[in-house]
Design a protein around this motif. Sequence first.
Motif, PDB file in Angstrom:
ATOM      1  N   ILE A 267       0.867  -1.187   0.000  1.00  9.17           N
ATOM      2  CA  ILE A 267       0.000   0.000   0.000  1.00  9.17           C
ATOM      3  C   ILE A 267       0.898   1.230   0.000  1.00  9.17           C
ATOM      4  CG2 ILE A 267      -1.900   1.168   1.139  1.00  9.17           C
ATOM      5  CD1 ILE A 267      -2.542  -1.405   2.580  1.00  9.17           C
ATOM      6  N   PHE A 269       0.986   5.303  -0.041  1.00 12.81           N
ATOM      7  CA  PHE A 269       0.130   6.424   0.351  1.00 12.81           C
ATOM      8  C   PHE A 269       0.552   7.685  -0.390  1.00 12.81           C
ATOM      9  CE2 PHE A 269       0.315   3.464   3.909  1.00 12.81           C
ATOM     10  CZ  PHE A 269      -1.038   3.199   4.067  1.00 12.81           C
ATOM     11  N   ARG A 279      -8.146   2.622  -7.188  1.00 15.64           N
ATOM     12  CA  ARG A 279      -6.767   2.874  -6.737  1.00 15.64           C
ATOM     13  C   ARG A 279      -6.261   1.792  -5.801  1.00 15.64           C
ATOM     14  NH1 ARG A 279     -10.468   5.973  -4.466  1.00 15.64           N
ATOM     15  NH2 ARG A 279     -10.657   6.080  -2.192  1.00 15.64           N
ATOM     16  N   CYS A 280      -7.167   1.127  -5.087  1.00 12.08           N
ATOM     17  CA  CYS A 280      -6.769   0.136  -4.087  1.00 12.08           C
ATOM     18  C   CYS A 280      -6.674  -1.271  -4.649  1.00 12.08           C
ATOM     19  CB  CYS A 280      -7.763   0.142  -2.926  1.00 12.08           C
ATOM     20  SG  CYS A 280      -9.453  -0.249  -3.442  1.00 12.08           S
ATOM     21  N   MET A 318      -0.767  -0.962  -4.526  1.00  8.82           N
ATOM     22  CA  MET A 318      -2.093  -0.410  -4.290  1.00  8.82           C
ATOM     23  C   MET A 318      -1.910   1.007  -3.762  1.00  8.82           C
ATOM     24  SD  MET A 318      -3.695  -3.747  -2.392  1.00  8.82           S
ATOM     25  CE  MET A 318      -2.153  -3.998  -1.507  1.00  8.82           C
ATOM     26  N   ALA A 320      -3.541   4.641  -1.931  1.00  9.22           N
ATOM     27  CA  ALA A 320      -4.564   5.178  -1.043  1.00  9.22           C
ATOM     28  C   ALA A 320      -4.018   6.439  -0.395  1.00  9.22           C
ATOM     29  CB  ALA A 320      -4.958   4.157   0.022  1.00  9.22           C
ATOM     30  N   ASP A 325      -8.709   5.004   4.193  1.00  6.04           N
ATOM     31  CA  ASP A 325      -9.154   5.131   2.811  1.00  6.04           C
ATOM     32  C   ASP A 325      -8.979   3.809   2.065  1.00  6.04           C
ATOM     33  OD1 ASP A 325      -9.825   6.516   0.273  1.00  6.04           O
ATOM     34  OD2 ASP A 325      -7.701   6.187  -0.173  1.00  6.04           O
ATOM     35  N   TRP A 326      -7.886   3.109   2.325  1.00  4.67           N
ATOM     36  CA  TRP A 326      -7.663   1.833   1.649  1.00  4.67           C
ATOM     37  C   TRP A 326      -8.693   0.790   2.082  1.00  4.67           C
ATOM     38  CZ3 TRP A 326      -6.032  -3.069   3.479  1.00  4.67           C
ATOM     39  CH2 TRP A 326      -5.714  -3.988   2.478  1.00  4.67           C
ATOM     40  N   THR A 327      -8.962   0.705   3.380  1.00  9.41           N
ATOM     41  CA  THR A 327      -9.935  -0.285   3.862  1.00  9.41           C
ATOM     42  C   THR A 327     -11.327   0.004   3.313  1.00  9.41           C
ATOM     43  OG1 THR A 327     -10.251   1.021   5.875  1.00  9.41           O
ATOM     44  CG2 THR A 327      -8.640  -0.757   5.948  1.00  9.41           C
ATOM     45  N   CYS A 329     -11.946   1.512   0.477  1.00  5.19           N
ATOM     46  CA  CYS A 329     -11.905   1.301  -0.972  1.00  5.19           C
ATOM     47  C   CYS A 329     -12.023  -0.179  -1.328  1.00  5.19           C
ATOM     48  CB  CYS A 329     -10.617   1.903  -1.531  1.00  5.19           C
ATOM     49  SG  CYS A 329     -10.393   1.695  -3.321  1.00  5.19           S
ATOM     50  N   ILE A 330     -11.294  -1.041  -0.636  1.00  8.34           N
ATOM     51  CA  ILE A 330     -11.302  -2.459  -1.010  1.00  8.34           C
ATOM     52  C   ILE A 330     -12.597  -3.147  -0.629  1.00  8.34           C
ATOM     53  CG2 ILE A 330      -8.800  -2.668  -0.853  1.00  8.34           C
ATOM     54  CD1 ILE A 330      -9.136  -3.978   1.839  1.00  8.34           C
ATOM     55  N   ASN A 335     -14.843  -3.250  -6.362  1.00 10.48           N
ATOM     56  CA  ASN A 335     -13.422  -3.516  -6.181  1.00 10.48           C
ATOM     57  C   ASN A 335     -13.175  -4.907  -5.619  1.00 10.48           C
ATOM     58  OD1 ASN A 335     -12.759  -0.975  -7.128  1.00 10.48           O
ATOM     59  ND2 ASN A 335     -12.753  -0.057  -5.086  1.00 10.48           N
TER      60      ASN A 335
END
Length: 683
Positions: A267, A269, A279-280, A318, A320, A325-327, A329-330, A335
Amino acid sequence: MSAQPVLLRRTTSNVPPSEPGAPSAVVPQQAPGSGGKADFIPIADEDPGDWDPSASKHKRKISDLPHEAEYNRASVKTSLELISDEEEGGNMDDCASHVSNSEFSDFPPFDGGSGGGGGSRGVGAYWIAAIRHSLSTSRGVAGLALLAMAIAFVVSRSAVSSPSSSSSSMVINSPLSSKPNPDSKDVTYGEFHEETVGAPMEHYAIKYNNILFYDSPDKMKRMLSKGPKLYDETVGGGLHLFEDVCLTNNVEQLRYRPQDTALRGLIYFTGEYDDNPRRCVPCSNVEPLGDWDADEQHSPVEAGVVGHRCGMPGLHAMFASSVGDWTDCIMEDGNARLMEERHQTQAPLNVTTIHFFQKPTFLLQFNALDMEKSLFDMLLTYLPHWQTFMEGAEDNKDGFPFDGVISHSLEGCLSHSHNWFCEVLHQMSAFGHAKEIPWENDENTLYCYTELFYNQVGYQRDLDHEGLVTKETFLEFRELLFRKLGLPRRPTLEDRLADAEVEKMYPEAKRTKTADEDLDEADVGDDTKIIFYDNKLGDNTVWNEMESLISKARGLEKYQNIKFVTVTQNFADMTVAQQAKKFNEADAIIMAHGKYMANAIFSVDGTSFVEVGCKVESLIGNPRFMDLIGGKYFSVQRCNKKKNMEDESATLCVICKEEGGDMDFTMTPEAFEQLIDAVVAGL
């Protein structure tokens, strides 16, 4: 002895209305039980504290009220008779005794009021007067101070023991609420009001052993990733440094790529792809020489689907703006479905805790299921940097630039694993004094790093980068392994000739068989030794009827000085030292195609290597690798029927039962004899 206190009670008034010239009050001549006459009768005032108990008579405030008004206020008849126990509701002797022994025994008698309902006012006035008197003496002030401290201690202990430290918020409740708030977790109800109080930052970020522990992604500070940057351009490529990044695992790698344990997700950032809804989602950069900046040029299909760079081989990128934001997004439906379709599902998906490593960490990434690939994909890239680190450590300089090593390819690689590659790393002290970071049995924990060293997987697989692994570097690496594993033969021909001269001068120094060694008759002598392995106990290509072919060859006169040694034990059941010894004592290795040919690093210069199979795709056969170990290599594969018909001499091949790659095969006696002749000619 101080006089006994007198308890007063008010009775129904029978004083007639005042008239001019009438006395203002009835003064009794003697107060029963007081031991004397009553000089005055206190008159209730607006402020009971204004009268002085030490005065001989009542002192009234200056007032504009006429004397008649004062008389009317006192127009009640007061009895000085003692109140009985039955009337008071308790034992007055005890009460009087307690008061007489107290500091307040010289107080004036308090007004008891009339009936049972009016007694509370008189008692309150008494205690108010008592407190005021206490404030006028040193002993009283000290007593009140101790009482206040005791109350404060009890209140503070109650606050500490309340169940608020383990929750993310504490709620002090309204008395109107009798049941928990359904919209809040870990709610505590108090007495007066409801208020949400945030827990201190230390509750979420606990630092231990240079690791920050967060119990919520929202509490983690915003990171800005940097890199990858070549760690040392003077040494060569392959080793990169990332800053402020997090790692994930590809949970589908063993399902769809069971032969590879070297896949990771990274990940990164940055605000570069904030507008990209995908994005993720990771994509795979399969190009061996691909770098971080490669996008559509290297992986047009993958990058076109997700709309961002794919990262490096083995390290899928990936993007984020934060962990939260990553959690988020996925977990979006589109996605999550796309990651599943492309076999890129990552773990953890539901991040609840974060371990943020503050010290530089090395990512040990390799294929734990394939010795040959782990050797070429990781070690050959790392060796030049390892040599530089070792030299720095010897010179008391910085040495190894990282303090920890983490590997999700295999648990406990540097501590207790008997994996072939891990044992090699351990014997060569590949990472100095860096500590291995253990795995956590928690699928919801995300690992993040302030500095992460990544040795690019596959960068030197084809040995296309000349100068990275020199012959001197590789010889130093082999010398160390030979010494650590106690191998009998020195790696180079020059070393072995020097040993032979020493043995001539000092015959007692010649190595002989000892009782604790598992050596066969072929372990001694000057004859050429060829070791054969058919892999019948393994799970790959199997060489059928190999023993019968060897038995026939032993009967030929031209092979009387050749010792044919078969390995009857599966290499997987041997220790690394035992495998190394088998290869070290051989002049030639002829075996069914498989990963165990990686033991070639334990062989001496001049050794010949032959892989036999229906289809042979070997990393060991790389010409530059053979140059590093001073060896010779060739393979024997499936017979080409058309070519054999055109060229009768092209008989050095194997007969496969079916079309395809790895499978059982056999060889004719003529082909086997031709194989031995080729090997002996090259020694």
